[in-house]
Design an enzyme around this catalytic site. Structure first.
Site, mmCIF file in Angstrom:
data_model
loop_
_atom_site.group_PDB
_atom_site.id
_atom_site.type_symbol
_atom_site.label_atom_id
_atom_site.label_comp_id
_atom_site.label_asym_id
_atom_site.label_seq_id
_atom_site.Cartn_x
_atom_site.Cartn_y
_atom_site.Cartn_z
ATOM 1 N N ILE A 50 -1.462 -1.033 -4.277
ATOM 2 C CA ILE A 50 -2.796 -0.468 -3.369
ATOM 3 C C ILE A 50 -2.307 1.265 -3.936
ATOM 4 O O ILE A 50 -1.793 1.463 -2.912
ATOM 5 C CB ILE A 50 -3.554 -1.340 -2.958
ATOM 6 N N TYR A 58 1.183 -1.115 0.270
ATOM 7 C CA TYR A 58 0.101 -0.057 0.063
ATOM 8 C C TYR A 58 1.405 1.225 -0.134
ATOM 9 O O TYR A 58 1.880 1.299 0.730
ATOM 10 C CB TYR A 58 -0.841 -0.052 1.383
ATOM 11 N N CYS A 59 0.409 1.723 -0.819
ATOM 12 C CA CYS A 59 1.125 3.482 -0.978
ATOM 13 C C CYS A 59 3.144 3.032 -0.958
ATOM 14 O O CYS A 59 3.128 2.415 -1.926
ATOM 15 C CB CYS A 59 1.420 4.228 0.044
ATOM 16 N N LEU A 60 3.528 3.888 -0.360
ATOM 17 C CA LEU A 60 4.919 3.970 -0.742
ATOM 18 C C LEU A 60 5.342 1.813 -0.388
ATOM 19 O O LEU A 60 6.695 1.684 -0.608
ATOM 20 C CB LEU A 60 6.013 4.514 0.011
#
Length: 590
Positions: free
Chosen positions: A351, A323-325
């Protein structure tokens, strides 16, 4: 004549002998660190350079100046016609300019009445004129144009008529109705917020959302811990499970329980209920002693250590989810694994995660060479970046929604918005080690090393095209952190099968989208290897909309890449007892 004598004659010194850790360098760094604390991490030099670039080019552009004069005259005439229309229609004339779709400041009925409609129309016309003034000036670099336009917008938003009690009809109406008690409550709210901020305490109401008690309550065990992560294995709730477990890798700038909020909107709890064994990484909240932890440490001590632990529990391949970074870091790890012949990944889900940062959105306004150097000086003194300094940058990106609307509601109307689980999670942010923060800003945002094959992992460069496991990528329509068109670029860069899903909502609200939630929709299509690539605009026009949450669509995709269900694996590693109950201890550190 020797070099030393020559230097004495010319008055020059040997620069190679200057130690960057010398007293003068330390003084510079200390000065920059103190400035950064005052400016909340924003580099004044970067803003001044952007302003100088714009101002000097505008000063030598008489045609642009003439255009601005003409537009100012035309807007004055439009405002005058609006005033005449108001006079003929007893104060309620036809608007001469409409706010942008995302601008909800003037939606109230009171803003349609005289004289408030005049103030709103004058403000919007002025805002539009300044947008024209700060863009399209020939010779100004794109980076500086974005910065000066953004800065101008922030200054204008600060002086919007909605932000003052005497020019906001809704505040005036509340003040009359309550005999000024709304302002009294607002002052009390302001004092309380200042006190909490000074003491380092979270916002009012977060006490009702404690991890392990109210949120992050999905049953499980911490089965592994090192100096950087705790790995949680969640208890099965179905008689049989898919053999391939799911590993969730969150971003290190957030706490993982955004995916395990309240029981009704927990993605982790929902995934477990669908018959999957789920593991989640919880990152350490770093202190000064962790200043030298870098990207490679997060890959090795985080993702690779988690995969080794899962491999000791079950021999099956893993559905890795970032998720994200965390997704960016996972893509680095996946590329390195593919390069080295490590085939432990059954699939890869990213994501709201970017692998190419050329179109990373407005967050790039805060990531320039000057800005990064400024932050490095700030982090050098204490070894990490405070969460609130990063949060300040994200607030500015959506200042109307996250900053000024709160000022009006909390301090002028005297109302507190009810605290939610997501708001409480957002206030429970993490720090970032100095080395890690510097490396990801430079290698990913500034130099785009991952997309261009220069990023080093385990001593050698990695490349996204090396990934062969099927990929599921999720973007959100209004994401200001990882714009969906940037996330979508993975379909161009990867040589694997990529299923791209675009859901409505923002960076967090679009992802926390449990089944049954109203007003949710998504688009989804798969790009197979060898097929022609579609640009984002063509893709969104050609891909049909599906109503509902995106979670079931992802689960169905996981099921297609999984084996038939069987008995759940053991809880924890062989001959080793779980360390403690979920959510563990690292999540509780502030």
């Amino acid at each position: 004549m020797n070099d030393q004598a020559q230097a004495g004659i010319t008055g020059e010194e040997d620069d190679s002998a200057v130690d960057p850790r010398s007293a003068s360098h330390s003084l510079d760094r200390h000065l920059h660190a103190q400035m950064a604390r005052f400016t909340r991490g924003l580099a004044p030099a970067a803003l001044m350079l952007a302003w100088a670039d714009w101002a000097m080019h505008l000063a030598t552009s008489p045609e642009k100046q003439g255009q601005l004069v003409s537009k100012a005259f035309n807007k004055a005439m439009r405002l005058q016609r609006f005033l005449l229309s108001c006079a003929r229609n007893e104060g309620c004339g036809e608007s001469c300019i409409a706010p942008l779709p995302q601008d909800r400041r003037f939606n109230g009925e009171a803003w349609k009445e005289w004289p408030w409609n005049f103030w709103s129309q004058a403000f919007l016309l002025n805002q539009q004129w300044w947008h024209v003034a700060t863009t399209g000036v020939h010779g100004v670099s794109a980076e500086n144009e974005r910065q000066i336009s953004f800065l101008t917008r922030q200054l204008l938003d600060m002086w919007a008529p909605t932000n003052f009690p005497w020019s906001n009809p809704e505040v005036l109406a509340a003040t009359r109705a309550e005999n000024g008690m709304n302002l009294v409550r607002g002052l009390m709210n302001l004092v309380e917020d200042i006190q909490r901020n000074a003491e380092g305490r979270p916002p009012v109401g977060t006490e009702a959302f404690q991890p392990g008690r109210d949120v992050a309550v999905t049953p499980g065990k911490v089965v592994f811990r090192n100096r950087l992560i705790e790995l949680i294995q969640y208890s099965p709730t179905t008689g049989t499970v898919r053999p391939e477990p799911v590993l969730i890798v969150p971003a290190w700038i957030m706490k993982y329980y955004i995916l395990d909020l309240s029981p009704q909107n927990s993605l982790i709890r929902w995934l477990v209920s669908q018959g999957y064994t789920v593991f989640a990484i919880c990152w350490l909240n770093p202190e000064t002693v962790d200043r030298d932890l870098g990207l490679e440490d997060y890959r090795e001590l985080g993702i690779m250590a988690a995969l080794d632990t899962i491999g000791a529990i079950t021999p099956e391949k893993v559905h890795a989810t970032g998720y994200c970074l965390g997704g960016t870091l996972l893509s680095i790890a996946a590329a390195a694994m593919a390069r080295d012949g490590d085939d432990r990944l059954a699939s890869l889900t990213l994501i709201a995660a970017q692998t190419d940062f050329t179109e990373a959105g407005e967050i790039r306004l805060f990531i320039t060479e000057s800005q990064v150097a400024f932050l490095e000086d700030l982090m050098a003194e204490r070894g990490y970046l405070e969460a609130r300094e990063m949060a300040g940058a994200f607030q500015l990106l959506r200042s109307n929604d996250l900053l000024w609307s709160r000022v009006v509601r909390d301090y002028l109307l005297g109302k507190r918005a009810p605290m939610t689980d997501m708001m409480a999670w957002n206030a429970d942010a993490t720090r970032m080690p100095a080395r890690m923060h510097s490396e990801y800003l430079r290698h990913l945002f500034l130099d785009n090393d991952l997309a261009e094959g220069r990023l080093i992992a385990a001593g050698r460069p990695v490349a996204i095209p090396d990934i062969v496991a099927p990929v599921f990528a999720v973007g959100t329509e209004t994401d200001h952190v990882a714009p969906w068109k940037s996330v979508y670029k993975l379909t161009l860069d990867a040589d694997a099968e990529v299923t791209f899903l675009l859901t409505n909502g923002g960076h967090n609200t679009g992802i926390v989208s449990e089944p049954g939630r109203a007003n949710r929709h998504y688009r989804m299509a798969t790009h197979h290897v060898g097929e022609p690539w579609l640009d984002p605009d063509t893709w969104i026009e050609a891909t049909p909309v599906h109503e509902g949450s995106w979670w079931p669509a992802w689960e169905q995709w996981l099921a297609r890449h999984s084996s038939p269900p069987g008995p759940p694996p053991r809880m924890g590693m062989p001959r080793t007892k779980p360390i403690c109950d979920a959510p563990g201890t690292y999540i509780l550190t502030r």
